[in-house]
Design an enzyme around this catalytic site. Structure first.
Site, PDB file in Angstrom:
ATOM      1  N   CYS A 130       0.822  -1.214   0.000  1.00 33.18           N
ATOM      2  CA  CYS A 130       0.000   0.000   0.000  1.00 33.18           C
ATOM      3  C   CYS A 130       0.855   1.263   0.000  1.00 33.18           C
ATOM      4  CB  CYS A 130      -0.943   0.015   1.197  1.00 33.18           C
ATOM      5  SG  CYS A 130      -2.254  -1.216   1.098  1.00 33.18           S
ATOM      6  N   HIS A 133       2.313   1.691  -3.474  1.00 35.56           N
ATOM      7  CA  HIS A 133       1.241   2.023  -4.409  1.00 35.56           C
ATOM      8  C   HIS A 133       0.847   3.497  -4.271  1.00 35.56           C
ATOM      9  CE1 HIS A 133      -2.621   0.992  -6.553  1.00 35.56           C
ATOM     10  NE2 HIS A 133      -3.011   2.059  -5.890  1.00 35.56           N
ATOM     11  N   GLU A 134       0.631   3.939  -3.034  1.00 34.65           N
ATOM     12  CA  GLU A 134       0.174   5.317  -2.813  1.00 34.65           C
ATOM     13  C   GLU A 134       1.292   6.335  -3.040  1.00 34.65           C
ATOM     14  OE1 GLU A 134      -2.819   5.458  -3.022  1.00 34.65           O
ATOM     15  OE2 GLU A 134      -3.677   3.742  -2.004  1.00 34.65           O
ATOM     16  N   ILE A 135       2.529   6.004  -2.695  1.00 33.13           N
ATOM     17  CA  ILE A 135       3.639   6.921  -2.972  1.00 33.13           C
ATOM     18  C   ILE A 135       3.841   7.036  -4.484  1.00 33.13           C
ATOM     19  CG2 ILE A 135       6.130   7.273  -2.739  1.00 33.13           C
ATOM     20  CD1 ILE A 135       5.810   6.144   0.168  1.00 33.13           C
ATOM     21  N   LEU A 138       1.399   9.571  -5.582  1.00 33.47           N
ATOM     22  CA  LEU A 138       1.870  10.926  -5.270  1.00 33.47           C
ATOM     23  C   LEU A 138       2.933  11.388  -6.269  1.00 33.47           C
ATOM     24  CD1 LEU A 138       2.202  10.765  -1.386  1.00 33.47           C
ATOM     25  CD2 LEU A 138       0.298  11.703  -2.727  1.00 33.47           C
TER      26      LEU A 138
END
Length: 163
Positions: A130, A133-135, A138
């Site tokens: 996660c 994935h989220e970085i 960004l």
């Protein structure tokens, strides 16, 4: 707060890098709560401010195996393991489709809290997936960019059929 509209693939704003957060104030806390409410309504386990069209480096996670909300401001990967693991991924911006992505099995992330305090965290398993994935989000890297061209085209076709 009520859930906010989520940008849908292929919105070009999903491919733009987010700007660092510089103001650690009440507005940031409100945005984090909006992200949490929106993520829960989607439903999802991770979301970023860019998913709402807000180009700020803010991530909210709520993993199914935990009884807590995690908030990361200005997160950045500072180390990742050489060994990799496969995990099924998807996105709140591309609901209904998933695919297996290979990523480093363990990571170390430096981030700030909502109050601006810098922290370091090591993660493996679903949390590591996660965070990466989220970085990526960004950084303007939409998750399907981690797939082979053939897999990416198949995911897009499946999504278009659902839309």
């Amino acid at each position: 707060m009520p859930a906010q509209p989520i940008l849908r693939f292929p919105d070009p704003r999903l491919r733009l890098p987010a700007a660092p957060v510089t103001a650690f104030d009440a507005d940031l806390a409100v945005l984090a709560q909006d992200l949490l409410d929106t993520m829960r309504a989607a439903p999802g386990i991770g979301i970023t401010a860019p998913h709402l069209g807000i180009a700020k480096r803010l991530v909210v996670l709520e993993l199914p195996s935990e009884n807590r909300v995690r908030v990361y401001v200005n997160p950045r990967l500072v180390w990742s393991s050489q060994d990799e693991r496969e995990h099924v991924e998807g996105s709140v911006s591309m609901p209904g489709v998933t695919e297996t992505v290979e990523r480093p099995a363990r990571v170390r992330v430096v981030f700030q809290t909502l109050e601006g305090v810098e922290e370091t965290e090591e993660a493996d398993g679903l949390l590591a997936v996660c965070l990466q994935h989220e970085i990526d989000q960004l950084d303007g890297i939409f998750w399907i960019q981690r797939l082979s061209r053939l897999k990416r085209e198949r995911v897009i076709k499946r999504f278009q059929k659902r839309s």
